[in-house]
Design an enzyme around this catalytic site. Structure first.
Site, PDB file in Angstrom:
ATOM      1  N   SER A  72       0.850  -1.193   0.000  1.00  0.00           N
ATOM      2  CA  SER A  72       0.000   0.000   0.000  1.00  0.00           C
ATOM      3  C   SER A  72       0.872   1.222   0.000  1.00  0.00           C
ATOM      4  O   SER A  72       1.997   1.207   0.515  1.00  0.00           O
ATOM      5  CB  SER A  72      -0.944  -0.003   1.208  1.00  0.00           C
ATOM      6  OG  SER A  72      -0.180  -0.007   2.405  1.00  0.00           O
TER       7      SER A  72
ATOM      8  N   PHE B  83      -1.575   6.763  -1.289  1.00  0.00           N
ATOM      9  CA  PHE B  83      -2.879   7.055  -1.867  1.00  0.00           C
ATOM     10  C   PHE B  83      -3.740   5.824  -2.047  1.00  0.00           C
ATOM     11  O   PHE B  83      -4.814   5.908  -2.605  1.00  0.00           O
ATOM     12  CB  PHE B  83      -2.709   7.753  -3.223  1.00  0.00           C
ATOM     13  CG  PHE B  83      -2.347   9.204  -3.084  1.00  0.00           C
ATOM     14  CD1 PHE B  83      -3.323  10.178  -3.048  1.00  0.00           C
ATOM     15  CD2 PHE B  83      -1.023   9.588  -2.967  1.00  0.00           C
ATOM     16  CE1 PHE B  83      -2.991  11.513  -2.919  1.00  0.00           C
ATOM     17  CE2 PHE B  83      -0.688  10.909  -2.838  1.00  0.00           C
ATOM     18  CZ  PHE B  83      -1.665  11.879  -2.802  1.00  0.00           C
TER      19      PHE B  83
ATOM     20  N   VAL C 210      -2.211  -1.611  -3.370  1.00  0.00           N
ATOM     21  CA  VAL C 210      -1.739  -2.131  -4.650  1.00  0.00           C
ATOM     22  C   VAL C 210      -1.905  -3.642  -4.683  1.00  0.00           C
ATOM     23  O   VAL C 210      -1.612  -4.337  -3.705  1.00  0.00           O
ATOM     24  CB  VAL C 210      -0.261  -1.742  -4.892  1.00  0.00           C
ATOM     25  CG1 VAL C 210       0.200  -2.217  -6.263  1.00  0.00           C
ATOM     26  CG2 VAL C 210      -0.111  -0.241  -4.783  1.00  0.00           C
TER      27      VAL C 210
ATOM     28  N   ASP D 143       9.341  13.014  -3.332  1.00  0.00           N
ATOM     29  CA  ASP D 143       9.308  11.932  -2.347  1.00  0.00           C
ATOM     30  C   ASP D 143      10.293  10.833  -2.751  1.00  0.00           C
ATOM     31  O   ASP D 143       9.934   9.658  -2.843  1.00  0.00           O
ATOM     32  CB  ASP D 143       7.894  11.374  -2.218  1.00  0.00           C
ATOM     33  CG  ASP D 143       7.697  10.583  -0.921  1.00  0.00           C
ATOM     34  OD1 ASP D 143       8.531  10.755  -0.008  1.00  0.00           O
ATOM     35  OD2 ASP D 143       6.732   9.816  -0.833  1.00  0.00           O
TER      36      ASP D 143
END
Length: 870
Positions: free
Chosen positions: A514, A517, A520, A629
């Site tokens: 994950s 946002f 997965v 990021d």
């Protein structure tokens, strides 16, 4: 009897008018004369010698194939100095004819393929002089034609080579056809060209002396030197140091490898006594197409590879991209939009020598404008862009080799190679093959029929949408509007149906991680392609914005070190992104987990690949993209160690003219640059800082910030595309002491103890020089002042050795001492005690529910920053 008599008469008439002979003539031949190599085979093709036998005229075969040329060669060495039919060789039965009109050459069928020009007088004789000049004379001994006026790749002693003339190299020593290199005489210099691109001139050679400003009339080589003569004086003299036992007889030759040489005849052999350019990397085809030339030989630029089957030359490492051919190629015919092309950077310091002799097509333009100019020109295969001047130089029709900058070559130009995506090409091919029937059908249908079909399609579409909506369902109406707004974004990738993703993921049954946002899942499409499907769960207003950014931007970015977005899905209020699957997951999973350590070369390749990807985002996209990021969780790996940067959901687009201020803080604790914590501007140098932090973690094999924790190890961390990662439990032992590695890196740098920073399990297999290189690059990236940090393009160049490694500035790294001391003070970690911080700063405890946070994690930021957006 009458028939036999007629035949005999015709035979006698032919013998009287045409001489077929294997006789070797000396000095001259008179018309009418015809011969072939077949008739001269016992003479090795020779039919004429000069008086002193210095030169020979012959029908010569230079290789094993049946290709023959009418040539003149130096008798003692068989060095060919001239060929008549260099581009149209004949077979052994092709004829050389001397008539009263001149010389002609005919192929097997009798078709004329070469001839001397028409004359006002009849030819009386053909003569070969001891100078090597083949001439035709009339009966008054007036010269009608001479081979000296039509040089091939060579001129000999005493031969005048006029202004405007060109020596054209051969393709090879045995193939006399026109090669790629030429030496051309202008009114002011002698110019060396490749594919009509200048790459050198005689006046650039240190042996050349400009004697006068007279316009040049001709060039001559003789026993005393090489001269470019004006009308009444020597304009340019090229000083040549004579060889031992040097003779007065010399030749000037344009070689097939791009050098202009002077050879002298010594001891029955030709010896080179002058060659220019002296640098072997100047000729642009030295290492083939896009090969990288250096003193040590040929290699490939970053992002390119050799192909042993077609050497020399280099090809793209990314098999999803290919190099288009110039105008007329199928790729350009199908790619009628600039969006079909992608540009691969050559990297800092990679110079294409002919660029310095070109006039730019435009100046004062942006990088994106220069790309657009190249995309719109089917002849453009690459371009060089000048950062300072905004100059745009197109490389058209042919691509040669590149070199690392040297001499007076300007270093401020960046090169970009045009490529085309194989996906785009196959899509266009599909459009081509599938469009024939519909187009024909519409043409054949009457206009009323087309209108009826259009109206029917619109009504059916509206009915379908209506059936999916419940009555009075305002939310679904809003979602439908959102979808329409989403689909208006230009350049969207493939849109998947929700049912396709349900099937591919087994109803989202295989979760692999994950991200910030959403979650997965691993999936397999119907064509057996393995993918990572990210379900965006935290959509909201900002989520929609990030989703739109990702699909519109990443979908059109193609780079070997950036994760590919294969498609998306918008289903009601749910959003999905479909990425390529990286089977080794994220870097932190491999780097920080128990198990065999990553070898140094692996770490180095990850460092270089990550730097290349960031350099592409910062300076080679149409708009500058800041990732914001950069961390190991967002660096993905495959089994063959491909490195790809993922998760552009936090990135911002900047035009080259914008300074780029963000209004909200974003990123991950431990990788945030100091400017996030003050009110300074956020730029691409913010990513450079985060990259420096990642580089330190690659060196030591563990997190930069290690804090005591009462929690057990093994807590799952998450990666951008959901590839699960695990934090190192040994680093979070309850009795462990807080540790801030960047401070140790600074201290070890000051002491020159670089190997002390390398993960102990591999330190014995790493040299101090290798460790020093990465540590210095990392510290340069951590400079507190963003302007003093290198660009990512320069980071790539330093890692690859095309730029010297920068020296960290200690005065710009002192902030690490403050961070380190505050970080490691036992009284300030996990106790609730107040921390003494600089004026204007406060300690902020992050929410432990954040994927990147841990209990008691902290960072320093300005009190103004935490109060809300700027």
């Amino acid at each position: 009897m009458a028939v036999a008599g007629a035949t005999l008469f015709l035979l006698l008439l032919t013998l009287l008018t045409t001489t077929y002979s294997a006789t070797i003539y000396t000095g001259s031949i008179t018309p009418i004369y015809t011969t072939t190599h077949f008739l001269l085979v016992d003479n090795n093709g020779v039919f004429l010698l000069s008086i002193n036998r210095t030169y020979t005229a012959a029908i010569l075969n230079t290789q094993s194939t049946s290709t023959f040329y009418l040539v003149i060669y130096h008798s003692a060495t068989h060095t060919v100095v001239w060929a008549a039919n260099r581009n149209t060789p004949i077979s052994s039965s092709g004829e050389i004819r001397l008539t009263f009109n001149g010389i002609t050459i005919h192929d097997d069928s009798g078709e004329q393929i070469w001839s001397t020009p028409a004359f006002n007088s009849s030819v009386a004789s053909l003569q070969l002089l001891d100078s090597g000049n083949l001439i035709l004379l009339d009966r008054f001994n007036k010269t009608l034609w001479q081979s000296f006026d039509y040089p091939m790749d060579t001129i000999v002693s005493g031969q005048k080579f006029p202004v405007g003339g060109s020596l054209i190299s051969t393709n090879s020593p045995v193939d006399f056809s026109d090669g790629d290199y030429t030496f051309t005489v202008t009114s002011s210099d002698g110019i060396l060209r490749w594919q009509n691109l200048t790459y050198y001139s005689l006046l650039m050679d240190s042996n050349s002396i400009k004697n006068s400003n007279q316009p040049i009339s001709y060039v001559m080589v003789n026993g005393s030197g090489l001269y470019l003569f004006g009308v009444s004086d020597i304009a340019i003299k090229v000083t040549i140091t004579p060889a031992a036992a040097d003779s007065d007889y010399r030749i000037l030759k344009m070689t097939n490898n791009g050098h202009l040489v002077v050879n002298t005849y010594i001891n029955n052999n030709w010896v080179t006594i002058f060659s220019t350019p002296s640098n072997s990397c100047r000729p642009p085809a030295r290492c083939g197409k896009l090969g990288l030339c250096s003193d040590s030989g040929c290699s490939c630029p970053p992002g390119f590879r050799t192909d042993p089957a077609t050497r020399p030359g280099c090809f793209l490492s990314d098999n999803s991209l290919s190099l288009p051919e110039p105008c007329g190629d199928e790729t350009h015919r199908r790619s009628n939009s600039s969006e079909d092309f992608f540009y691969v950077p050559l990297g800092a310091g990679m110079t294409y020598i002919p660029v310095d002799f070109m006039d730019p097509v435009k100046t004062g333009v942006s990088l994106s404008t220069c790309k657009a100019i190249c995309s719109e020109s089917c002849s453009c295969l690459a371009f060089y862009y000048g950062n300072q001047s905004g100059s745009c130089n197109l490389i058209e029709n042919h691509l040669g080799s590149v070199v690392s900058s040297f001499g007076n070559i300007s270093d401020n130009k960046l090169g970009f190679v045009k490529t085309v995506s194989s996906l785009s090409l196959s899509r266009n091919q599909g459009n081509d093959s599938g469009s024939d029937f519909p187009v024909i059908g519409l043409v054949l249908l009457p206009a009323s029929g087309v209108l009826a079909i259009s109206i029917f399609a619109i009504l059916m579409n509206r009915r379908s949408k209506h059936n999916k909506m419940k009555p009075n369902s305002k939310k679904l109406v809003d979602n439908y509007s959102d979808d329409l707004e989403l689909f208006s974004i230009a350049g969207l990738p493939v849109r998947f149906d929700h049912e396709d993703l349900v099937e591919a993921t087994g109803n989202f049954g295989t979760r692999i991680g994950s991200g910030g946002f959403g979650t997965v899942y691993k999936g397999v499409l119907r064509d057996k392609t393995v993918v990572a499907v990210k379900k965006i769960t935290a959509l909201g207003a900002q989520g929609k914005k990030e989703f739109g950014t990702e699909i519109a931007i990443i979908g059109n970015i193609h780079h070997v070190n950036l994760v590919k977005l294969k498609g998306f899905c918008a289903h009601r209020r749910e959003r999905y992104l479909v990425y390529e699957y990286m089977n080794r997951g994220s870097l932190d999973r491999t780097l920080f987990c128990p198990g065999p350590p990553m070898e140094w070369q692996e770490r180095f390749e990850i460092a270089v690949g990550t730097a290349r990807g960031l350099a592409y985002l910062h300076s080679e996209c149409e708009h500058k993209i800041i990732h914001c990021d950069v961390k190991p969780e967002n660096i993905l790996l495959s089994d063959n160690m491909q490195v790809k940067i993922s998760d552009f959901g936090l990135s911002k687009l900047l035009s080259p003219e914008q300074s780029g201020l963000f209004t909200t803080m974003r990123g991950t604790r431990g990788y945030l640059a100091p400017e996030w914590l003050t009110n300074a501007a956020i730029s691409d140098k913010t990513d450079v800082y985060s990259y420096g932090m990642v580089l330190l973690e690659l060196i030591q094999g563990k997190k930069n910030c290690v804090q005591p924790s009462s929690h057990n190890s093994g807590n799952a961390s998450t990666s951008a595309e959901g590839h699960s990662s695990v934090s190192s439990g040994s680093q979070n032992h309850p009795r462990a002491r807080a540790f801030y590695f960047p401070l140790k890196a600074l201290e070890m740098h000051e002491e020159g103890r670089y190997l002390d920073l390398v993960e102990p399990r591999i330190a014995s297999r790493v040299t101090n020089i290798e460790a020093e290189k990465l540590v210095k690059v990392a510290l340069c990236c951590l400079h507190e002042d963003p302007s003093l940090r290198p660009t990512m393009a320069n980071v790539v160049a330093m890692l690859e050795g095309t730029l010297p490694v920068g020296e960290p500035r200690l005065e710009c790294l002192n902030f690490l001492r403050f961070y380190g001391r505050r970080f490691t003070e036992p009284s300030t970690v996990g106790t609730g005690d107040e921390v003494e911080v600089p004026s204007g700063f406060m300690v902020v405890t992050f929410d432990s529910s954040s994927p990147s946070a841990s209990p008691n994690s902290f960072s320093y930021m300005s009190s103004q920053q935490v109060s809300g957006p700027r």
